[in-house]
Each structure stands twice: as structure tokens, then as C-alpha cells.
Design a protein around this motif. Sequence first.
Motif, mmCIF file in Angstrom:
data_model
loop_
_atom_site.group_PDB
_atom_site.id
_atom_site.type_symbol
_atom_site.label_atom_id
_atom_site.label_comp_id
_atom_site.label_asym_id
_atom_site.label_seq_id
_atom_site.Cartn_x
_atom_site.Cartn_y
_atom_site.Cartn_z
ATOM 1 N N TYR A 16 0.865 -1.183 0.000
ATOM 2 C CA TYR A 16 0.000 0.000 0.000
ATOM 3 C C TYR A 16 0.896 1.226 0.000
ATOM 4 O O TYR A 16 2.072 1.173 0.382
ATOM 5 N N THR A 17 0.353 2.335 -0.435
ATOM 6 C CA THR A 17 1.140 3.555 -0.563
ATOM 7 C C THR A 17 0.577 4.631 0.348
ATOM 8 O O THR A 17 -0.618 4.919 0.331
ATOM 9 N N SER A 158 -5.364 3.058 5.413
ATOM 10 C CA SER A 158 -4.986 3.095 3.999
ATOM 11 C C SER A 158 -5.914 2.196 3.188
ATOM 12 O O SER A 158 -6.335 2.549 2.080
ATOM 13 N N TYR A 159 -6.253 1.037 3.739
ATOM 14 C CA TYR A 159 -7.189 0.142 3.062
ATOM 15 C C TYR A 159 -8.604 0.709 3.065
ATOM 16 O O TYR A 159 -9.322 0.643 2.046
ATOM 17 N N ASP A 161 -9.496 3.760 3.109
ATOM 18 C CA ASP A 161 -9.587 4.915 2.211
ATOM 19 C C ASP A 161 -9.681 4.499 0.745
ATOM 20 O O ASP A 161 -9.966 5.333 -0.116
ATOM 21 N N GLU A 162 -9.443 3.220 0.449
ATOM 22 C CA GLU A 162 -9.620 2.716 -0.918
ATOM 23 C C GLU A 162 -11.092 2.428 -1.235
ATOM 24 O O GLU A 162 -11.450 2.240 -2.399
ATOM 25 N N LEU A 163 -11.932 2.357 -0.209
ATOM 26 C CA LEU A 163 -13.335 2.003 -0.415
ATOM 27 C C LEU A 163 -14.073 3.101 -1.172
ATOM 28 O O LEU A 163 -13.770 4.285 -1.042
ATOM 29 N N GLN A 164 -15.074 2.673 -1.926
ATOM 30 C CA GLN A 164 -15.934 3.607 -2.644
ATOM 31 C C GLN A 164 -17.055 4.100 -1.720
ATOM 32 O O GLN A 164 -17.391 3.461 -0.728
ATOM 33 N N ARG A 168 -16.912 3.650 2.311
ATOM 34 C CA ARG A 168 -15.885 4.386 3.049
ATOM 35 C C ARG A 168 -16.528 5.216 4.154
ATOM 36 O O ARG A 168 -15.993 5.321 5.273
ATOM 37 N N ARG A 211 -7.198 -8.637 0.066
ATOM 38 C CA ARG A 211 -6.619 -7.847 -1.024
ATOM 39 C C ARG A 211 -5.777 -8.722 -1.946
ATOM 40 O O ARG A 211 -5.732 -8.505 -3.151
ATOM 41 N N LYS A 215 -7.057 -8.642 -5.609
ATOM 42 C CA LYS A 215 -6.288 -7.702 -6.424
ATOM 43 C C LYS A 215 -4.972 -8.223 -6.962
ATOM 44 O O LYS A 215 -4.473 -7.713 -7.958
ATOM 45 N N ASP A 279 -15.740 -3.817 -2.058
ATOM 46 C CA ASP A 279 -16.246 -2.918 -1.031
ATOM 47 C C ASP A 279 -17.072 -3.666 0.011
ATOM 48 O O ASP A 279 -16.968 -3.396 1.220
#
Length: 409
Positions: A16-17, A158-159, A161-164, A168, A211, A215, A279
Motif C-alpha cells: 500500500y502507498t 490506507s485500506y 480509504d480505498e473504499l468507494q 468508506r 486484497r 487484487k 467494497d
Amino acid sequence: MAEKATYFYEFIPIDYTVDQAKREQILAEFSPPALPDSSEYFVLDDQVPGSTVNLRLLLNDFQVQLTKTNKQFLKLRFSNNAGVINAKMWDNQGSVEQNQPLLEKFAVFDVEALVDEFRGFKSLTIQQLTPCETEINPFSLLPYTHQSIEDLTVELFSYLDELQHPYRQIARAVMTRFWDQFRIRPAAKGYHHNYLGGLLKHTVGLMRFARYILKQEENHFQAAMKLINVVEKAYKNELWSQFQSDNGLQQLVWKDTIDHLYRQLQGMMDHKEKQPDPDVIMTSILFHDIGKLLEYDHAGKTFDTFHFLFPTAAHTGQENRKQAGITMDDLGVMVGHIPYGVLLLNKIIETEGISLSLEAIHQMAHCILCHHGLPEWGSCIQKPQTIEGYIIHFVDYLDSRYENSEAVK
């Protein structure tokens, strides 16, 4: 910066970034708990027999027992952040009668004791007990994860915040409301993640598995088969290690797991026409064990979740009860963390006024209700009925067992 590490026998990439500014923002909004400094550690095995120690301990339980000459003594079990400490107190000058009422009323004590050793095992002989009523940091008195809670916190958000939207929003809302308790709660009393911070670590662990499945491989079936192959290799290594050991039987983490994993894979294949919804899965993972905020009790637990779910109920006496080591909550165990997870999900959606389809709500509720997989393991559903349900059980099953093989917990 990109965080690069691995999980699950170095098989799953943790990828993750997050830049420094984002990391600081997350930790400012969702701060980790205050951990004790080095002066607050006491390891009984490091002490010299015959020495006197003065320390603060959490009482787990006690019993009045009889010696071989029919004299009373107290058998006690304390804990601190290094683990359980066994102790006894002889009935000198009526010590049993004097201290029993204090032991029934209080949980934290300042202890003066002698270090004993018998057949290689150390314990304490209590000379004086003084109840402590000052506010305590539970991390000073209960075992907690050795992994960085700051890093786990940053990874979790971080994970999330990836949710739609609106997933989220749901995730952020429940964390904003209950983060102070979520960050410290254990995920179990005994079997796995049974220490402070265990719920956070376990939740992040499931998200790592999910993930990877969603992914990081060509498809989720291929990912599941590769994970089963890792388990098979780990089990062979366990068996070989046991064969080579001169210390008798050892714990076999992956015993009796392979067939179950293949049955779950076969069940997943009944839904091969359906693409899993990331999600739904990731939000369900956040809620799958969040009911443990209510199901477990320990020093440092608050009762905000009970007030949130049952605002019109009379909360008489609950907050004043004695709290000690990790136990089942007398009320929480009557419902259990799985139904509580669904109740919290629905209450958050309702309280926040979040618009979501009835189907989506049922998809997440189903994931929470079936994440134990089988009714005999506590699942509220006979078996998963969606691809998302199978995946959440698959990753929960793997993470709860892998925990018992990790060198650093």
C-alpha cells in the motif's frame, strides 16, 4: 512512500502507498494507545528466587484453599503485560480473612512479595496487598501485541480509504465513534489474537488476505488455490519438525484444515459467474469481529457500544463492576459478537443517514453472520450463500490459524 513487506509465510505482499503527510494525518485523527515505557515491565522469570519485589498487578482470579495440614491459604492468579503470574498468600495473622473482601471488590493491587521457585517454576509469595484505585493503563497490566500499533493503524486506514462511497463513509463513521476501544480490544480470550490490540491486528490480517485474493492474482479461485498450497507446505513442515523433535508432541496449527479449505473452495465455485464485490468484503471484514467490543470484558474497556446500541435501556451497575483480565462480558456473551456486528452495521447506517441498497446491506450482514463458516463453529448461517461470504470465511479461517504460527504476535 510505499510500504513493502510480506505476510503469511512471506507469501502475501503487503503493498500500500502512504506518504509521510498522510501517515501523520491518520495518526492524528486515529491515535494509537499510550504504551508503557521500559520501566513498566516485570518478567517473573528474570527475578532471583528469594528477592523481594514491589509491583502493580491485575488480579485475574483467586481461591481459598487448604494446605495438607488443613490451614487456609489464598491461591491467586495475577497478570501484567508479560503474562500470567501465579501467587499464594499464607494465612499469617488472619491474612485470608482480612484480604478476601478486598480481592472480591478490587482488581488492581500494589503487591509486596517474595520470589519463589519450585521445580523450575517461579511464583510469588504475597506479603502485603494494597488495592489501587487510581486510573490505570491496561497496557501496563495485560499482554498486548508486539507489532507496531502505529503501523497497523496506518495500514488499516490506507485500506479503508480505498473504499468507494458509501462504504468508506460507513467504515469511517464506525471507526470515528469507536476507535478508542477498537484499537485496544483483544480478538479472543484464548485461541487467537488473545491480547490487547489483537482485534486491530486480526482485522488488518483479514484485509491482507482479501486484497491478495481480490487484487493480486488473476482471479480469486487461483488465489485461493495458491493459499491452500501454502497451507499444505506449512503443514508438511510442521509434521517433519515434529518427527525430528525430541520434545514430544508439538502444536500442529494446520492439522485437519486442508479438507475444510478445499470444501470451501468447492463452495466458492458454485458462484463462479459472480465477481466478488471488494467494497462489500472489506467493509464486512471491518465489522466481522467488531461485536467483540461488547462480547469481551477486561480492564480498560468502556461501555460506549452498549449505550450506542441500547440508548433507552437502563444501564444499572455495569460500569461499576470489577474488571480484570480478558473474560467474556456477562451480557455480551448472551448475544455474541456475530449478531452484534450486524446490529452495529445497521445502527451506523441508520445513525449516519447513509443511503445504501437493501441488497448491499444484506450482502454485508450475510458476510458477518457466516464468517465462522459452519454452525458448529458459531456461524449463524448453515453455509455461505454468496461468493463474498465464502471469501470472508476463507480469510478469517486462515488468519486465525496463522496467528498461532507467527513468531512475532
